[in-house]
Design a protein around this motif. Structure first.
Motif, mmCIF file in Angstrom:
data_model
loop_
_atom_site.group_PDB
_atom_site.id
_atom_site.type_symbol
_atom_site.label_atom_id
_atom_site.label_comp_id
_atom_site.label_asym_id
_atom_site.label_seq_id
_atom_site.Cartn_x
_atom_site.Cartn_y
_atom_site.Cartn_z
ATOM 1 N N HIS A 92 59.604 78.233 8.753
ATOM 2 C CA HIS A 92 58.766 78.474 9.642
ATOM 3 C C HIS A 92 58.403 79.946 9.901
ATOM 4 C CE1 HIS A 92 58.076 74.592 8.821
ATOM 5 N NE2 HIS A 92 57.103 74.561 9.771
ATOM 6 N N VAL A 93 59.597 80.951 9.998
ATOM 7 C CA VAL A 93 59.331 82.546 10.732
ATOM 8 C C VAL A 93 59.645 83.293 9.197
ATOM 9 C CG1 VAL A 93 59.814 84.524 12.230
ATOM 10 C CG2 VAL A 93 60.536 82.085 12.746
ATOM 11 N N PRO B 37 57.253 82.057 5.400
ATOM 12 C CA PRO B 37 55.981 82.330 5.438
ATOM 13 C C PRO B 37 55.016 84.622 5.717
ATOM 14 C CG PRO B 37 56.638 81.189 7.324
ATOM 15 C CD PRO B 37 58.079 81.329 6.844
ATOM 16 N N GLN C 176 50.298 89.886 7.136
ATOM 17 C CA GLN C 176 51.072 89.025 7.916
ATOM 18 C C GLN C 176 51.584 88.377 8.034
ATOM 19 O OE1 GLN C 176 49.969 91.163 11.050
ATOM 20 N NE2 GLN C 176 47.776 91.923 10.492
ATOM 21 N N GLY C 177 51.482 87.445 6.633
ATOM 22 C CA GLY C 177 52.351 86.080 6.409
ATOM 23 C C GLY C 177 51.383 85.363 6.326
ATOM 24 N N ILE C 178 52.406 83.791 6.146
ATOM 25 C CA ILE C 178 51.131 82.658 5.233
ATOM 26 C C ILE C 178 50.761 81.897 6.778
ATOM 27 C CG2 ILE C 178 51.253 80.681 4.067
ATOM 28 C CD1 ILE C 178 50.868 83.050 2.001
ATOM 29 N N PRO C 179 49.038 81.823 7.669
ATOM 30 C CA PRO C 179 49.592 82.048 8.982
ATOM 31 C C PRO C 179 49.356 80.123 8.881
ATOM 32 C CG PRO C 179 47.048 82.406 7.077
ATOM 33 C CD PRO C 179 48.072 81.750 6.424
ATOM 34 N N LEU C 180 50.292 79.836 10.073
ATOM 35 C CA LEU C 180 50.365 78.843 10.666
ATOM 36 C C LEU C 180 49.883 78.644 12.415
ATOM 37 C CD1 LEU C 180 54.672 79.092 10.636
ATOM 38 C CD2 LEU C 180 52.750 77.275 8.878
ATOM 39 N N LYS C 181 48.774 77.578 12.178
ATOM 40 C CA LYS C 181 48.140 77.577 12.996
ATOM 41 C C LYS C 181 48.531 76.594 14.626
ATOM 42 C CE LYS C 181 43.362 77.606 11.160
ATOM 43 N NZ LYS C 181 43.469 78.783 11.791
ATOM 44 N N PHE D 225 55.642 86.030 16.363
ATOM 45 C CA PHE D 225 55.731 86.159 15.340
ATOM 46 C C PHE D 225 54.176 86.064 14.617
ATOM 47 C CE2 PHE D 225 58.110 82.531 17.148
ATOM 48 C CZ PHE D 225 59.808 82.969 17.167
ATOM 49 N N PRO D 226 54.048 87.182 13.691
ATOM 50 C CA PRO D 226 52.730 87.665 13.320
ATOM 51 C C PRO D 226 51.994 86.575 12.812
ATOM 52 C CG PRO D 226 54.292 88.740 11.856
ATOM 53 C CD PRO D 226 54.845 88.168 12.768
ATOM 54 N N HIS D 227 52.080 85.695 12.077
ATOM 55 C CA HIS D 227 51.530 85.018 11.285
ATOM 56 C C HIS D 227 51.154 83.705 11.375
ATOM 57 C CE1 HIS D 227 55.620 84.105 11.044
ATOM 58 N NE2 HIS D 227 55.482 81.833 10.794
ATOM 59 N N MET D 228 51.479 83.872 13.294
ATOM 60 C CA MET D 228 51.539 82.222 13.722
ATOM 61 C C MET D 228 50.295 82.720 15.161
ATOM 62 S SD MET D 228 54.903 80.428 15.049
ATOM 63 C CE MET D 228 55.423 79.824 13.904
ATOM 64 N N THR D 229 49.031 81.719 15.011
ATOM 65 C CA THR D 229 48.626 81.873 16.178
ATOM 66 C C THR D 229 48.877 82.258 18.041
ATOM 67 O OG1 THR D 229 48.150 80.188 17.168
ATOM 68 C CG2 THR D 229 46.151 80.802 15.183
ATOM 69 N N ARG E 63 50.611 79.111 18.675
ATOM 70 C CA ARG E 63 51.967 78.512 17.947
ATOM 71 C C ARG E 63 52.649 78.943 18.874
ATOM 72 N NH1 ARG E 63 52.669 76.054 13.082
ATOM 73 N NH2 ARG E 63 54.296 75.227 12.865
ATOM 74 N N GLU F 130 55.542 76.617 19.266
ATOM 75 C CA GLU F 130 56.751 76.266 18.206
ATOM 76 C C GLU F 130 58.198 75.400 18.246
ATOM 77 O OE1 GLU F 130 56.528 75.949 14.843
ATOM 78 O OE2 GLU F 130 58.629 76.178 14.055
ATOM 79 N N GLN G 59 43.664 80.763 20.244
ATOM 80 C CA GLN G 59 43.404 81.034 18.935
ATOM 81 C C GLN G 59 43.515 82.436 17.784
ATOM 82 O OE1 GLN G 59 44.236 78.034 17.453
ATOM 83 N NE2 GLN G 59 43.798 77.148 19.100
ATOM 84 N N TYR H 167 44.765 85.329 16.349
ATOM 85 C CA TYR H 167 46.722 85.642 15.898
ATOM 86 C C TYR H 167 47.631 87.047 16.836
ATOM 87 C CZ TYR H 167 46.210 82.568 12.203
ATOM 88 O OH TYR H 167 46.245 81.575 11.739
ATOM 89 N N HIS I 296 47.911 90.409 15.983
ATOM 90 C CA HIS I 296 47.113 91.414 15.102
ATOM 91 C C HIS I 296 45.828 91.913 16.099
ATOM 92 C CE1 HIS I 296 44.734 89.989 12.038
ATOM 93 N NE2 HIS I 296 45.349 89.088 12.072
#
Ligand SMILES: Nc1ncnc2c1ncn2[C@@H]1O[C@H](COP(=O)(O)OP(=O)(O)OP(=O)(O)O)[C@@H](O)[C@H]1O
Ligand SMILES: [Mg+2]
Lengths: 230, 261
Positions: free
Chosen positions: A143-144, A147, A225-230, B103-107, B110, B114, B145, B147, B149
């Protein structure tokens, strides 16, 4: 006649038009070999990448050795090896499968490096943040790290997909009826090599241009940034 | 009752043959707010990273909450800690990084939920409620909500603080939390840290070059040089009447640095 299609040798244009369906049959085999070879390269590359990342040298060293061996020997040698040597040990595969397998094995050496480079490009700070939050190793990986690695991995894999497609004609030497082989047979029988071979070149050019622009589109449009995770 | 929550007992840390911490000793009491200052390369980050279990030790014992951090009690004395022990001990600590390390890919949401969901086993709804409380605390309620960046550096660091707090640590470690920020964004982050310093139960260990801020919020200052504590004391003692020449020199150079900006 080949594959039930007649050719018309009146002039170059009629020949070209009449053998197009024949070449398409060959193209279909080429694309199948490409996809199967790519699939083998993706799976085997992942296995090699995991083994190379193993903490035990007993595991990682052989994986490095295999990668190096694959990379330093010609595709044709590996293909002949699989095609002529395996049957001596009772493993008889159809030429098409043998060829796709050889392509896949050859390219697994490269895809394994793509996986590794993609995973390593995710900064150490991300692993440290995950550790400070007490996330498990497995969760951190799935998950880190993964993605964020995927957008780096996909375009590089796309480039290898194109390369594999361009290497498929090598399979003609073990009788696989891919596009180039089909074109050669047409040439043998019509005594005109120029038209069929030019057509193969043209079709490859179109395919490669389309595929490469697809890869570039992916490169631009994947979320960096990577595959987004909401 | 006066047992220290953190104790470094003759701790040795080496990188190759470079000894970074040489038999370091210090104690921190529960709820204490301690700032570490010192020149670059003196081992400040290393101390925090050892506590966060990002860096092992070569000698001595680190105690957290009365238990050895990098060791476990074996049948005959201390043995190196297992992963399970480290996992359990880490639960007491949280860390805020100089580069935020979000974590740049998480809101934002999240990022904060997490670990509570996956590590503490909180329900998603509960984790979200808590995250929203924390976002309110750091003044970012409207950004759940987004990200990372899409946020300014100061906002990202406030998310970093909220993320660390979401794990309910007893001890919060800050490694130069404002050093990567543009000067005009430093204040908003210091405000949040200042607010936290009023939490009675929270132990804080802060590395910073913000001397004025350190003076305001700290109970105690440790001055590090070359992996040793050269001088320690209350902010008033250390900043107004430093005893050691080395401390005076350092404070002077820091003052020059500030005035030069
Ligand atoms: N991973 C590493 N490998 C080798 N040497 C390291 C490593 N991490 C830190 N060091 C060395 O350890 C010493 C202490 O580093 P540390 O990061 O703790 O210093 P610091 O006091 O935080 O400095 P700064 O104010 O620059 O952040 C330095 O000499 C540094 O070069
Ligand atoms: Mg540092």
């Amino acid at each position: 006649m080949l594959f039930g299609f007649e050719w018309d040798t009146t002039n170059a244009l009629t020949l070209a038009l009449s053998i197009l369906p024949i070449l398409m049959v060959g193209l279909w085999v080429t694309l199948q070999a490409t996809v199967l070879g790519f699939f083998v390269a993706l799976v085997m590359g992942m296995v090699l990448a995991v083994l190379k990342g193993a903490r035990s040298r007993l595991v990682s060293w052989p994986a490095y050795a295999v990668t190096e061996f694959i990379r330093d020997t010609p595709l044709l040698v590996q293909l002949f090896f699989l095609y002529y040597v395996l049957p001596e040990y009772g493993i008889v595969l159809p030429a098409f499968l043998t060829g796709a397998l050889a392509l896949g094995i050859q390219y697994s050496a490269y895809t394994s490096e793509v996986y590794r480079a993609g995973l390593e490009a995710v900064g150490h700070d991300q692993r440290e943040a995950a550790r400070a939050l007490n996330l498990s190793r497995a969760r951190t990986f799935t998950h880190v790290i993964v993605p964020q690695a995927i957008p780096r991995i996909i375009p590089a894999m796309g480039n290898y997909l194109v390369s594999i497609m361009k290497d498929v004609p090598v399979l003609s030497v073990v009788t696989v009826l891919e596009m180039l082989n089909v074109a050669r047979i047409v040439g043998d029988r019509t005594f005109d090599y120029l038209v069929p071979l030019s057509m193969v070149g043209g079709i490859y050019l179109i395919l490669t241009l389309v595929a490469s622009s697809g890869v570039r589109w992916l490169d631009r449009n994947l979320p960096n940034q990577g595959i987004p995770l909401k | 009752m006066n047992d220290p929550i953190i104790r470094f007992d003759n701790v040795v840390k080496r990188f190759g043959d470079h000894t970074v911490l040489d038999e370091l000793n210090f104690d921190i009491r529960k709820g204490e707010k301690v700032t570490i200052i010192g020149p670059s390369g003196s081992g400040k980050s290393t101390v925090l990273r050892i506590l966060m279990t990002l860096e092992g030790i070569e000698g001595g014992v680190v105690h957290v909450g009365g238990e050895p951090l990098w060791h476990e009690h074996g049948p005959v004395g201390l043995v190196p800690a297992s992963q399970a022990h480290l996992h359990r001990m880490r639960g007491q600590l949280g860390m805020v990084f100089q580069q935020f390390n979000l974590f740049p890919h998480m809101t934002v949401l999240r990022n904060i939920t997490e670990a509570p969901v996956k590590v503490l086993g909180l329900g998603k709804a509960e984790a979200r409620d808590r995250a929203e409380e924390l976002l309110e605390l750091v003044g970012l309620s409207d950004h759940a909500q987004k990200y990372p960046h899409q946020l300014s550096g100061g906002q990202q660091q406030r998310v970093g603080i909220a993320r660390a707090l979401a794990m309910r640590p007893n001890i919060l470690l800050f490694d130069e939390p404002t050093s990567a920020l543009d000067p005009e964004l430093v204040g908003e982050v210091l405000n949040v840290i200042g607010q936290l310093s009023e939490e009675h139960d929270l132990t804080m260990l802060l590395v910073t070059h913000e001397m004025r801020f350190a003076r305001e919020i700290s109970d105690r200052i440790l001055f590090f040089d070359q992996g040793r504590i050269v001088e320690e004391g209350s902010p008033a003692q250390l900043f107004t009447s430093p005893q050691r020449e080395r401390t005076r020199e350092f404070l002077g150079s820091e003052l020059d640095r500030v005035l030069a900006v």
